[in-house]
Design a protein around this motif. Structure first.
Motif, short mmCIF file in Angstrom:
data_model
loop_
_atom_site.label_atom_id
_atom_site.label_comp_id
_atom_site.label_asym_id
_atom_site.label_seq_id
_atom_site.Cartn_x
_atom_site.Cartn_y
_atom_site.Cartn_z
N PHE A 50 31.12 23.99 -23.97
CA PHE A 50 30.85 25.40 -24.21
C PHE A 50 31.64 26.27 -23.22
CE2 PHE A 50 26.45 23.81 -25.63
CZ PHE A 50 26.89 23.64 -26.93
N ARG A 51 31.73 25.82 -21.97
CA ARG A 51 32.49 26.57 -20.95
C ARG A 51 33.98 26.58 -21.29
NH1 ARG A 51 28.64 24.30 -17.39
NH2 ARG A 51 29.99 22.55 -16.86
N GLU A 52 34.48 25.45 -21.78
CA GLU A 52 35.90 25.39 -22.15
C GLU A 52 36.20 26.39 -23.27
OE1 GLU A 52 38.22 22.73 -20.36
OE2 GLU A 52 36.61 23.85 -19.40
N ILE A 53 35.29 26.48 -24.23
CA ILE A 53 35.49 27.42 -25.34
C ILE A 53 35.43 28.86 -24.82
CG2 ILE A 53 34.57 28.27 -27.53
CD1 ILE A 53 33.46 25.42 -28.00
N ALA A 54 34.53 29.13 -23.90
CA ALA A 54 34.39 30.48 -23.33
C ALA A 54 35.65 30.88 -22.58
CB ALA A 54 33.18 30.54 -22.40
N VAL A 55 36.18 29.96 -21.77
CA VAL A 55 37.40 30.25 -21.01
C VAL A 55 38.57 30.48 -21.96
CG1 VAL A 55 39.10 29.29 -19.42
CG2 VAL A 55 36.66 29.02 -18.94
N TRP A 56 38.68 29.65 -22.99
CA TRP A 56 39.76 29.79 -23.97
C TRP A 56 39.66 31.12 -24.71
CZ3 TRP A 56 38.51 29.61 -29.38
CH2 TRP A 56 39.62 29.68 -30.23
N SER A 57 38.44 31.53 -25.06
CA SER A 57 38.25 32.74 -25.84
C SER A 57 38.32 34.01 -24.99
CB SER A 57 36.89 32.68 -26.55
OG SER A 57 36.66 33.85 -27.30
N CYS A 58 37.67 33.96 -23.82
CA CYS A 58 37.54 35.18 -22.99
C CYS A 58 38.47 35.21 -21.79
CB CYS A 58 36.10 35.32 -22.49
SG CYS A 58 34.85 35.25 -23.78
N GLY A 59 38.95 34.04 -21.38
CA GLY A 59 39.78 33.99 -20.18
C GLY A 59 38.96 33.79 -18.92
N TYR A 60 37.65 33.76 -19.06
CA TYR A 60 36.76 33.55 -17.93
C TYR A 60 35.45 32.99 -18.46
CZ TYR A 60 35.05 38.02 -19.70
OH TYR A 60 34.59 39.02 -20.51
N GLU A 66 28.76 31.27 -21.93
CA GLU A 66 28.44 29.89 -22.28
C GLU A 66 27.32 29.85 -23.31
OE1 GLU A 66 26.52 26.00 -20.14
OE2 GLU A 66 27.89 27.23 -18.95
N LEU A 67 26.27 30.66 -23.09
CA LEU A 67 25.15 30.71 -24.03
C LEU A 67 25.59 31.24 -25.38
CD1 LEU A 67 22.15 30.40 -24.62
CD2 LEU A 67 21.79 32.69 -23.67
N GLU A 68 26.48 32.24 -25.35
CA GLU A 68 26.97 32.83 -26.60
C GLU A 68 27.67 31.79 -27.45
OE1 GLU A 68 30.29 36.11 -28.09
OE2 GLU A 68 29.49 36.22 -26.04
N TYR A 69 28.53 30.98 -26.83
CA TYR A 69 29.28 29.99 -27.59
C TYR A 69 28.43 28.77 -27.92
CZ TYR A 69 33.40 32.81 -27.22
OH TYR A 69 34.27 33.85 -27.36
N LYS A 70 27.43 28.53 -27.13
CA LYS A 70 26.47 27.48 -27.48
C LYS A 70 25.77 27.86 -28.78
CE LYS A 70 22.17 25.28 -25.91
NZ LYS A 70 21.18 25.17 -24.81
N ASN A 71 25.28 29.10 -28.85
CA ASN A 71 24.59 29.55 -30.06
C ASN A 71 25.54 29.61 -31.25
OD1 ASN A 71 22.13 29.86 -28.73
ND2 ASN A 71 22.57 31.97 -28.12
N TYR A 72 26.80 29.99 -31.00
CA TYR A 72 27.78 30.04 -32.06
C TYR A 72 28.02 28.65 -32.66
CZ TYR A 72 32.31 30.35 -34.40
OH TYR A 72 33.32 30.25 -35.32
N MET A 73 28.21 27.66 -31.79
CA MET A 73 28.47 26.30 -32.25
C MET A 73 27.26 25.72 -32.98
SD MET A 73 31.58 25.82 -31.60
CE MET A 73 31.49 24.23 -32.42
N LYS A 74 26.07 26.06 -32.52
CA LYS A 74 24.85 25.58 -33.20
C LYS A 74 24.76 26.13 -34.61
CE LYS A 74 20.99 25.71 -30.84
NZ LYS A 74 19.93 26.23 -29.94
#
Length: 206
Positions: A50-60, A66-74
Motif C-alpha cells: 500500500f505504501r509503494e502504491i501511495a509513493v508511486w501515486s502521490c510521490g510521498y 496508505e489507508l486510502e490505497y488500502k481501501n481502494y485495493m479492497k
C-alpha cells in the motif's frame, strides 16, 4: 489443567518474579493462535505494498495515503466489504497476489526487492513472467530458460512447460549465464518455475 512450555531456560529466582503475592501461583497470559488466520508477516507485506502504491501515486507517503490505497485495493478486489485482519492465511495470500498483479500492470516500482514483497514466491515468479518484470530488479525483463534447450533447436517448437523459467532483465540474464544458475539463484534467493501448458499460453510465450 493446561501444560505450557517456555522457549528459554530461566532460574527459580527469575520465575518467582511472576508469582502472584496473593495466591502464590504464577500469573501468565494465555492466547490461542489460529494457524489458518492471516499472519503478521502477511499484514506487513500488505502495508508495504500500500505504501509503494501511495509513493508511486502521490510521490510521498502518509498514514492517510496508505489507508486510502488500502481501501481502494479492497474495493477493487471485492464488491463485498471485508477486513484484512479477519482474513485467513489463504485469503491474504490471494489478496497480496492481486495487489502485486495491480502493481505490475500499473507500473508501480518497488523500493525493496520484489521477493521481499510476497509470501508466495511461486506466484510472484509467475506474475513476473506474465508481466515481463525482472524477478530480481523489478525492471523490464525477458523470459530466461534455466534448463538448456539445446543448440540448434527451434524455440517455437519446444514444450516450454517442461523447462524451468524465470523472468530476468538483460543485465541479470547475462549475469545468470556468467555465474551459472545455482550460484545466481542462491545469491538472489530465487529459482525458476515450471508452468502448465495453459500458463505458458497465459504468459504469451512461444
Amino acid at each position: 489443567m493446561v501444560y505450557a512450555s517456555i522457549d528459554k531456560i530461566i532460574t527459580e529466582q527469575e520465575l518467582l518474579k511472576y508469582r502472584n503475592v496473593n495466591t502464590g501461583y504464577i500469573d501468565v497470559d494465555l492466547s490461542f493462535f489460529d494457524k489458518n488466520q492471516r499472519t503478521q508477516e502477511q499484514n506487513k507485506i500488505m502495508h508495504c505494498l500500500f505504501r509503494e502504491i501511495a509513493v508511486w501515486s502521490c510521490g510521498y507517503e502518509t498514514p492517510k495515503d496508505e489507508l486510502e490505497y488500502k481501501n481502494y485495493m479492497k474495493k477493487q478486489y471485492s464488491d463485498k466489504p471485508f477486513k484484512t485482519s479477519e482474513m485467513t492465511s489463504k485469503e491474504a495470500t490471494d489478496f497480496i497476489a492481486y495487489i502485486i498483479d495491480f502493481c505490475f500492470q500499473a507500473g508501480v516500482p518497488f523500493r525493496k526487492k520484489g521477493v521481499e514483497m510476497t509470501d508466495d514466491i511461486q506466484r510472484y515468479l509467475y506474475l513476473c513472467l506474465k508481466h515481463r518484470v525482472c524477478a530480481v530488479t523489478g525492471v523490464k525483463g525477458e523470459v530466461h530458460h534455466i534448463d538448456t534447450i539445446g543448440a540448434g533447436r527451434d524455440r517455437r517448437h519446444v514444450d516450454h512447460s517442461q523447462h524451468r523459467l524465470v523472468c530476468l532483465s538483460r543485465e541479470m540474464h547475462i549475469k545468470a549465464h556468467t555465474m551459472g544458475w545455482e550460484e545466481f539463484a542462491a545469491l538472489h534467493h530465487i529459482d525458476g518455475i515450471k508452468l502448465t501448458a495453459e500458463q505458458v499460453k497465459e504468459i504469451k510465450y512461444k
